[in-house]
Design an enzyme around this catalytic site. Structure first.
Site, mmCIF file in Angstrom:
data_model
loop_
_atom_site.group_PDB
_atom_site.id
_atom_site.type_symbol
_atom_site.label_atom_id
_atom_site.label_comp_id
_atom_site.label_asym_id
_atom_site.label_seq_id
_atom_site.Cartn_x
_atom_site.Cartn_y
_atom_site.Cartn_z
ATOM 1 N N CYS A 83 31.430 29.240 43.254
ATOM 2 C CA CYS A 83 30.998 29.851 44.495
ATOM 3 C C CYS A 83 30.454 31.299 43.942
ATOM 4 O O CYS A 83 29.151 31.700 44.190
ATOM 5 C CB CYS A 83 32.033 30.322 45.262
ATOM 6 S SG CYS A 83 32.879 28.806 45.961
ATOM 7 N N HIS A 144 32.120 36.738 49.249
ATOM 8 C CA HIS A 144 32.732 36.429 47.962
ATOM 9 C C HIS A 144 31.961 36.917 46.822
ATOM 10 O O HIS A 144 31.794 36.600 45.896
ATOM 11 C CB HIS A 144 32.648 34.889 47.678
ATOM 12 C CG HIS A 144 33.809 34.562 46.837
ATOM 13 N ND1 HIS A 144 34.042 33.193 46.695
ATOM 14 C CD2 HIS A 144 34.855 35.071 46.114
ATOM 15 C CE1 HIS A 144 35.024 32.939 45.736
ATOM 16 N NE2 HIS A 144 35.556 34.331 45.583
#
Length: 505
Positions: A83, A144
């Protein structure tokens, strides 16, 4: 004289028509510059989970509709198989190695909201350039990429510091710890060891105390007090972090304000959808960029009751189908506002599906179709080949399929050029403008090489021979699958990038 007048009028009309025809090419760019841009990014979705990429058991009509009305890329590649680095590359158009957003160890993603790491403030995202071009820019969903550097209020890595006017969502990422009914996920093996050590120390302390009380041992009470104090201190030292993972990491924010701590997972999906539609409605009168960064299909697979039990693939399939429904709701909002012909829509995933994500008999990770490997694997196609669909009605030819090597990093120069912006000249941009390829003007991708990293380690390279269109791939390191014959590293939960867990070629 009447004949001359007729000739004059005919000539005048002819000149006017000719002038209008000359004007058409000149006015065409004003039609196609500064479109609205809507970017959909799924989380951990496998390329084999989508109908238009071959899945015939999970229903994804909204995503399939995008492919039918637009262009589908079949060799669309993520710059990283996890990610944080993948999204850093997407936002900057650069390999994550260049911005320091990939790691030298097994911690290849950001693990804490309170950590000091994140996308460097000196990186220029496409959102920042579009913001300078007059766009309203919004990020709804997962970030993130870090929050703070040195204090809880500096917000140096926050989306609002990277070109977004508006942010609503998770500054971190979904983990099973966010769902009280799910077993903990973060550092699970390490936490088990800590519990074991704590229980052992407590057992030794209690046994020694019983021995003292029954006269079997001659340990002094002062020693026992120190041992009990050490047991308590050891427990508090690690439980103060791991015992409150949900409270520290599973939060929702609107701009700089924390709105839920911990987040209420039952309503997260409806809030994200509502915020996305509201952003479109608020900004329909000027160019806007909406980056809808889904929490779907990452575990713990937050799925509303309406979609539970609907698919043939358990909770994961239900989650995919709900995400597809959300895509459809946003597309309907675009149509309702009359923006379909002035909006470029893009759908992708940040990387491949997580094969090893299981709980007992339940498979909670995605499927990567015919491609080998999955999430966390730098070189195998299953970890890096992702859906890539573009729709822009009237500009991109509908129903087109392109089998040329492209990258998530290509979105950066593509949207910057469409917005009338200029790429940064003080750094290397690894992405390439996709519009010539998407419109059929160019036959081949501009990429000659695509490098496939696992952390900072080069696992594979793709070579695209531009003259012939042939594509070659060299593997330098590959993960060792466990158990032997399996398609992933089921003994670890993730495949490593280096050390004894890989084979060198």
């Amino acid at each position: 004289s009447s004949f001359l007048l007729l000739c004059f009028r005919t000539s005048l009309v002819t000149l006017l028509i000719f002038g209008l025809l000359l004007q058409l090419p000149l006015t065409q760019p004003s039609i196609i510059t500064q479109p609205n841009i809507v970017l959909f990014m799924a989380d951990d979705l496998g390329i084999g989970d989508v109908g238009c990429y071959g899945n015939d058991t999970i229903r994804t009509p909204s995503i399939d509709r995008l492919a039918k009305e637009g262009v589908k890329l079949t060799q669309h590649i993520s710059a990283a198989p996890l990610c944080t680095p993948s999204r850093a590359a997407f936002l900057t158009g650069r390999y994550p190695l260049r911005s320091g957003m990939d790691a030298i160890n097994d911690y290849r993603v950001l693990f804490w909201n309170g950590g000091s790491g994140g996308l460097p403030p000196n990186e220029t995202t496409f959102a920042k350039i579009l913001q300078q071009q007059g766009y309203s820019t919004g990020l709804i969903g997962k970030w993130h990429q870090g929050v703070n550097c040195e204090s809880r209020n500096d917000h140096c890595h926050h989306p609002l510091n990277h070109g977004f006017d508006y942010f609503y969502g998770m500054p971190f990422t979904l983990i099973s710890d966010c769902q009280p009914t799910e077993p903990p996920e973060m550092d699970r093996a390490f936490r088990r060891k800590l519990w074991l050590y704590t229980q052992t120390i407590c057992l030794v302390t209690l046994t020694t105390a019983l021995g003292k009380l029954t006269g079997l041992t001659s340990v002094r009470w002062k020693t026992l007090t120190c041992l009990a104090g050490f047991s308590l201190l050891f427990f508090v030292s690690w439980f103060s972090s791991y015992g409150f993972v949900r409270y520290w990491n599973c939060i929702m924010m609107r701009n700089h304000e924390v709105t839920e701590q911990p987040m209420v997972t039952d309503r997260t999906t409806s809030l994200i959808l509502r915020e996305s539609v509201s952003f479109i409605e608020r900004n329909k009168h000027k160019p806007f960029l909406l980056f809808l960064s889904f929490l779907h299909t990452h575990t713990p697979l937050l799925t509303t009751e309406k979609f539970l039990g609907r698919s043939r693939h358990g909770l994961y399939g239900d989650n995919v189908e709900e995400m597809d429904w959300m895509v459809g709701q946003v597309l309907d909002a675009i149509d309702k506002e009359g923006l379909k012909n002035t909006t470029l829509v893009y759908f992708t995933s940040d990387h491949g599906g997580w094969l090893e994500r299981q709980e007992g008999e339940r498979q909670l990770g995605g499927w990567n179709g015919i491609y080998r490997g999955g999430k966390a694997m730098g070189g195998w196609e299953g970890g890096i080949r992702v859906p890539g669909i573009f729709r822009w009605t009237g500009v991109l030819p509908a129903g087109t399929v392109i089998d040329e090597p492209t990258s998530l990093m290509d979105i950066y120069p593509t949207v910057v050029h469409l917005a009338g912006g200029v790429l940064p000249q003080d750094r290397v941009i690894d992405g390439r403008d996709l519009m010539p390829l998407l419109q059929g003007v160019a036959e081949h991708s501009e990429h000659e090489f695509l490098f496939h990293y696992c952390g900072v380690h080069l696992h594979a390279v793709r070579w695209h021979q531009k003259d012939s269109g042939a594509i070659w791939k060299a593997h330098y390191m590959t993960p060792i699958f466990r158990p032997p014959g399996a398609g992933g590293c089921y003994d670890r939960g993730f495949c490593p990038c280096l050390g004894e867990g890989v084979t060198h070629h």
